[in-house]
Design a protein around this motif. Structure first.
Motif, mmCIF file in Angstrom:
data_model
loop_
_atom_site.group_PDB
_atom_site.id
_atom_site.type_symbol
_atom_site.label_atom_id
_atom_site.label_comp_id
_atom_site.label_asym_id
_atom_site.label_seq_id
_atom_site.Cartn_x
_atom_site.Cartn_y
_atom_site.Cartn_z
ATOM 1 N N PHE A 463 1.326 -1.296 0.135
ATOM 2 C CA PHE A 463 -0.228 0.035 0.491
ATOM 3 C C PHE A 463 0.573 1.234 -0.069
ATOM 4 C CE2 PHE A 463 -3.192 -3.182 2.016
ATOM 5 C CZ PHE A 463 -4.118 -3.138 1.197
ATOM 6 N N GLY A 464 1.972 1.054 0.776
ATOM 7 C CA GLY A 464 3.128 2.657 0.521
ATOM 8 C C GLY A 464 3.618 2.591 -0.836
ATOM 9 N N PRO A 465 4.443 3.321 -0.475
ATOM 10 C CA PRO A 465 5.627 4.035 -1.923
ATOM 11 C C PRO A 465 6.099 2.778 -1.907
ATOM 12 C CG PRO A 465 5.965 5.602 0.281
ATOM 13 C CD PRO A 465 4.984 4.524 0.612
ATOM 14 N N CYS A 466 6.171 2.733 -3.155
ATOM 15 C CA CYS A 466 7.304 1.503 -4.244
ATOM 16 C C CYS A 466 8.950 2.326 -4.252
ATOM 17 C CB CYS A 466 6.641 0.671 -5.554
ATOM 18 S SG CYS A 466 7.657 -0.612 -6.300
ATOM 19 N N SER A 467 9.588 2.035 -2.936
ATOM 20 C CA SER A 467 10.535 2.854 -2.417
ATOM 21 C C SER A 467 11.636 1.783 -3.630
ATOM 22 C CB SER A 467 10.846 3.513 -1.616
ATOM 23 O OG SER A 467 10.532 2.505 -0.587
ATOM 24 N N PRO A 468 12.789 2.260 -3.943
ATOM 25 C CA PRO A 468 13.688 1.518 -3.943
ATOM 26 C C PRO A 468 14.379 0.651 -3.602
ATOM 27 C CG PRO A 468 14.507 3.711 -4.546
ATOM 28 C CD PRO A 468 13.180 3.614 -3.577
ATOM 29 N N TYR A 469 14.488 0.186 -1.815
ATOM 30 C CA TYR A 469 15.003 -0.200 -0.894
ATOM 31 C C TYR A 469 13.862 -2.044 -1.517
ATOM 32 C CZ TYR A 469 14.892 4.204 0.857
ATOM 33 O OH TYR A 469 15.374 5.190 1.046
ATOM 34 N N GLN A 470 12.586 -1.702 -2.055
ATOM 35 C CA GLN A 470 11.990 -2.826 -1.935
ATOM 36 C C GLN A 470 13.024 -3.790 -3.022
ATOM 37 O OE1 GLN A 470 7.659 -2.735 -3.020
ATOM 38 N NE2 GLN A 470 7.677 -1.013 -2.006
ATOM 39 N N PHE A 471 13.627 -3.764 -3.509
ATOM 40 C CA PHE A 471 14.859 -4.566 -4.959
ATOM 41 C C PHE A 471 15.644 -5.021 -4.283
ATOM 42 C CE2 PHE A 471 11.848 -1.758 -7.278
ATOM 43 C CZ PHE A 471 10.788 -3.110 -7.597
ATOM 44 N N ARG A 472 15.973 -4.855 -2.598
ATOM 45 C CA ARG A 472 16.976 -5.105 -1.984
ATOM 46 C C ARG A 472 16.829 -5.674 -0.689
ATOM 47 N NH1 ARG A 472 22.505 -4.703 -4.024
ATOM 48 N NH2 ARG A 472 21.986 -3.193 -5.705
ATOM 49 N N LEU A 473 15.526 -6.279 -0.679
ATOM 50 C CA LEU A 473 15.052 -7.280 0.445
ATOM 51 C C LEU A 473 15.197 -8.399 -0.268
ATOM 52 C CD1 LEU A 473 11.093 -5.924 0.670
ATOM 53 C CD2 LEU A 473 12.578 -5.683 2.270
ATOM 54 N N GLU A 474 15.792 -9.004 -0.878
ATOM 55 C CA GLU A 474 15.867 -10.638 -1.273
ATOM 56 C C GLU A 474 16.925 -10.812 -2.609
ATOM 57 O OE1 GLU A 474 12.260 -12.521 -2.630
ATOM 58 O OE2 GLU A 474 11.714 -10.983 -0.920
ATOM 59 N N SER A 480 21.183 -5.802 4.030
ATOM 60 C CA SER A 480 20.018 -5.779 5.452
ATOM 61 C C SER A 480 19.481 -4.770 6.216
ATOM 62 C CB SER A 480 21.636 -6.458 6.510
ATOM 63 O OG SER A 480 22.225 -5.179 6.670
ATOM 64 N N GLY A 481 19.381 -3.937 6.011
ATOM 65 C CA GLY A 481 18.911 -2.370 6.114
ATOM 66 C C GLY A 481 17.584 -2.087 5.386
ATOM 67 N N ALA A 482 17.059 -3.299 4.575
ATOM 68 C CA ALA A 482 16.293 -3.132 3.593
ATOM 69 C C ALA A 482 14.622 -2.594 4.580
ATOM 70 C CB ALA A 482 16.425 -3.223 2.348
ATOM 71 N N ARG A 483 14.583 -3.316 5.339
ATOM 72 C CA ARG A 483 13.302 -3.531 5.950
ATOM 73 C C ARG A 483 12.967 -2.336 7.257
ATOM 74 N NH1 ARG A 483 11.595 -4.981 10.448
ATOM 75 N NH2 ARG A 483 8.681 -6.005 10.838
ATOM 76 N N ASN A 484 14.349 -1.975 7.541
ATOM 77 C CA ASN A 484 14.191 -0.579 8.467
ATOM 78 C C ASN A 484 14.147 0.269 7.684
ATOM 79 O OD1 ASN A 484 14.246 0.675 11.252
ATOM 80 N ND2 ASN A 484 16.226 1.445 10.116
ATOM 81 N N ALA A 485 14.863 0.415 6.364
ATOM 82 C CA ALA A 485 14.683 1.431 5.832
ATOM 83 C C ALA A 485 12.963 1.635 5.414
ATOM 84 C CB ALA A 485 15.248 1.596 4.224
ATOM 85 N N ILE A 486 12.940 0.817 4.781
ATOM 86 C CA ILE A 486 10.900 0.458 4.653
ATOM 87 C C ILE A 486 9.930 1.517 4.828
ATOM 88 C CG2 ILE A 486 8.778 -0.525 3.434
ATOM 89 C CD1 ILE A 486 10.890 -1.971 1.947
#
Length: 532
Positions: A463-474, A480-486
């Motif tokens: 539901f939130g922004p499709c921010s770039p961090y989503q593509f470093r989740l896995e 390792s910081g992607a979840r917290n960044a989101i």
């Protein structure tokens, strides 16, 4: 031995490519014809041959949370929309943090790229460069072209009868730097894109009169969206993309036009696109409607012809005593160091698989990074393109057959005609495109699995922004910081504005906000089903 990769250009695409090559164990060498990194975002008070050029007042159209490298957020105190100097500061910080500068050869011009005689079996290239008047040819295993598409200005003189007898000054927006010299002048700006609107709005504070001539109109969006949040953090979401691509066309078009007209009615300002339902790239300008209201900017149709001192528009009106005409008519994309047949394989059109790979090469050892455009930001797009391209070059990802790639190009072209209305456009649907690239390298977020394992994160991702961090989740390159960044992206967007705190800060309540949004099309669908 490590495969050697030549990278052309040290803008954001080139930096993303250097980093991706290093992540995949490749050996990159980047050639940059100027003396600094940054490409488009490196401001100079004069134009430079073969390099993109911007005016002094340029700000970003994408917000900081949506346009960062996915594992390198901006500092908390950076503004959401940045002046070009601030973005250049970030680009330099990224290059230094990732230790990329040592792979760049500055003031080195690539003059030609040719297939090696044994290309059909090796896929190798001969790259000829010039530095300090000396030429050198080196063999590379692969090429990544990152020279951008804001370099070669498109100035369609033949489309404007009488321009050759016009006695005022005219030039392309690429040569515009600042408004001071046009104080008290009468200026005509041709083109209603981002550059044309920016320049016209800026000139309107000092010039006597500014007119914008537009052939087809444009949607004009504000950087400030619902509840004052950055537009792209509200608009570019997986949920909205799902609705847009799955609702009936009539409802999707109505919803789209309603969003575009939420701030002001475009038809009242002379800005309405000829085909309002097409997803043309919108213009981002917070000031233009106010300048039109104040009468310092006027919108006119296309120029029919020029006289020695004036412009005659297609509606018969005339703009007299023009001092200057600025052509904000966009850019062509060209690669003078490369044979056109390599990337223009049909009807002189650029034909690239997923906007990256020439489909007819015997070996997949050339990639074009940063050519496609979308409503999303360039930095995360080029990062994902470069990650996939590096894996293809390394051999861990395989491309389909040439026929399958051409079939995919044709299918995508049909969709582009439906959404954007122009066969030559390099636009694409941001989230669909990013997911497609991410799926090739195993980096696409698994939304159903996220809802089972981490519901809080899943809600933010969907539901939130499709921010770039989503593509470093896995996947490869996982951060390792992607979840917290989101989960903290809204905090970072609010931080630079919390200079006078009155009371608690209100953040978006994502599911409730979007359920209310969904209620309108759901009601229309229900009504439609009852009536048939």
């Amino acid at each position: 031995m490590k495969k050697r990769v030549a990278i052309i250009g040290a803008g954001i695409s080139g930096l993303a490519s250097i980093r991706s090559c290093l992540e995949e164990g490749l050996e990159p060498t980047c050639f940059e014809r100027s003396d600094d990194i940054g490409g488009l975002w490196k401001f100079s008070d004069h134009t430079e041959e073969g390099r993109a050029s911007i005016y002094q007042s340029v700000f970003t159209n994408s917000s900081k949370e949506m346009m960062c490298f996915p594992d390198f957020p901006y500092p908390d105190d950076f503004p959401n929309f940045m002046h070009n100097s601030k973005l250049q500061e970030y680009i330099i910080s990224f290059a230094k943090e990732k230790n990329l500068l040592k792979y760049i050869q500055f003031e080195t011009l690539v003059t030609s790229i040719n297939k090696c005689p044994d290309f059909s079996t090796t896929g190798k290239w001969e790259v000829t460069t010039e530095k300090n008047g000396k030429n050198e040819t080196t063999v590379f295993d692969a090429i990544m072209i990152c020279s951008g598409h804001h370099v070669y200005p498109h100035l369609p003189k033949d489309s404007f009868p009488g321009l050759n007898r016009f006695k005022g000054k005219y030039f392309h927006s690429r040569d515009y730097k600042e408004p001071g010299i046009w104080k008290g002048k009468r200026v005509l700006v041709i083109g209603l894109g981002n550059s044309g609107c920016d320049i016209a709005a800026e000139l309107s504070h000092t010039a006597q009169q500014v007119i914008i001539s537009s052939r087809s109109g444009s949607w004009v969006m504000s950087r400030v969206w619902d509840d004052g949040f950055p537009w792209d953090m509200i608009v570019i979401t997986r949920f909205q993309t799902f609705l847009k691509n799955n609702l009936p066309t009539a409802i999707s078009d109505w919803w789209y036009m309603r969003q575009m007209n939420a701030r002001f009615k475009h038809e009242n300002y002379g800005l309405m696109p000829l085909n309002g339902s097409l997803r043309k790239e919108p213009v981002f300008n917070d000031e233009l409607p106010a300048r039109i209201l104040c009468g310092t900017v006027t919108i006119k149709p296309n120029v029919k012809e020029f006289t020695e001192t004036s412009a005659v528009f297609e509606d018969g009106t005339v703009f007299e005593a023009i001092d200057c005409v600025i052509f904000a008519t966009g850019y062509g994309y060209a690669y003078p160091f490369l044979d056109d047949s390599i990337i223009k394989s049909r009807n002189n059109e650029v034909t690239l698989y997923k906007g990256i790979f020439p489909p007819h090469l015997e070996k997949p050892t050339m990639a074009v990074i940063g050519l496609v455009q979308s409503l999303g930001a360039a930095i995360p797009t080029t990062d994902l393109q470069a990650r996939w391209a590096a894996q293809v070059i390394r051999g861990t990802c395989m491309l389909p057959s040439a026929k399958d790639m051409m079939d995919d190009i044709d299918e995508k072209m049909g969709k582009k005609l439906k959404w954007f209305g122009n066969s030559e456009t390099i636009q694409t649907d941001y989230i669909v495109y990013m997911d497609e690239l991410a799926s090739f390298i195993g980096a696409k977020p698994n939304i159903p699995q996220l809802f089972l394992k981490d519901p809080r994160l899943a809600i933010e991702v969907f539901f939130g922004p499709c921010s770039p961090y989503q593509f470093r989740l896995e996947g490869p390159g996982k951060w390792s910081g992607a979840r917290n960044a989101i989960l903290t992206q809204w905090d970072r967007s609010l931080k630079p504005m919390k200079t006078r705190v009155i009371r608690g800060v209100r953040k978006p309540r994502l599911p409730m906000d979007f359920l209310r949004l969904l209620a309108i099309p759901a009601l229309l669908i229900a009504l439609f089903l009852v009536l048939i």
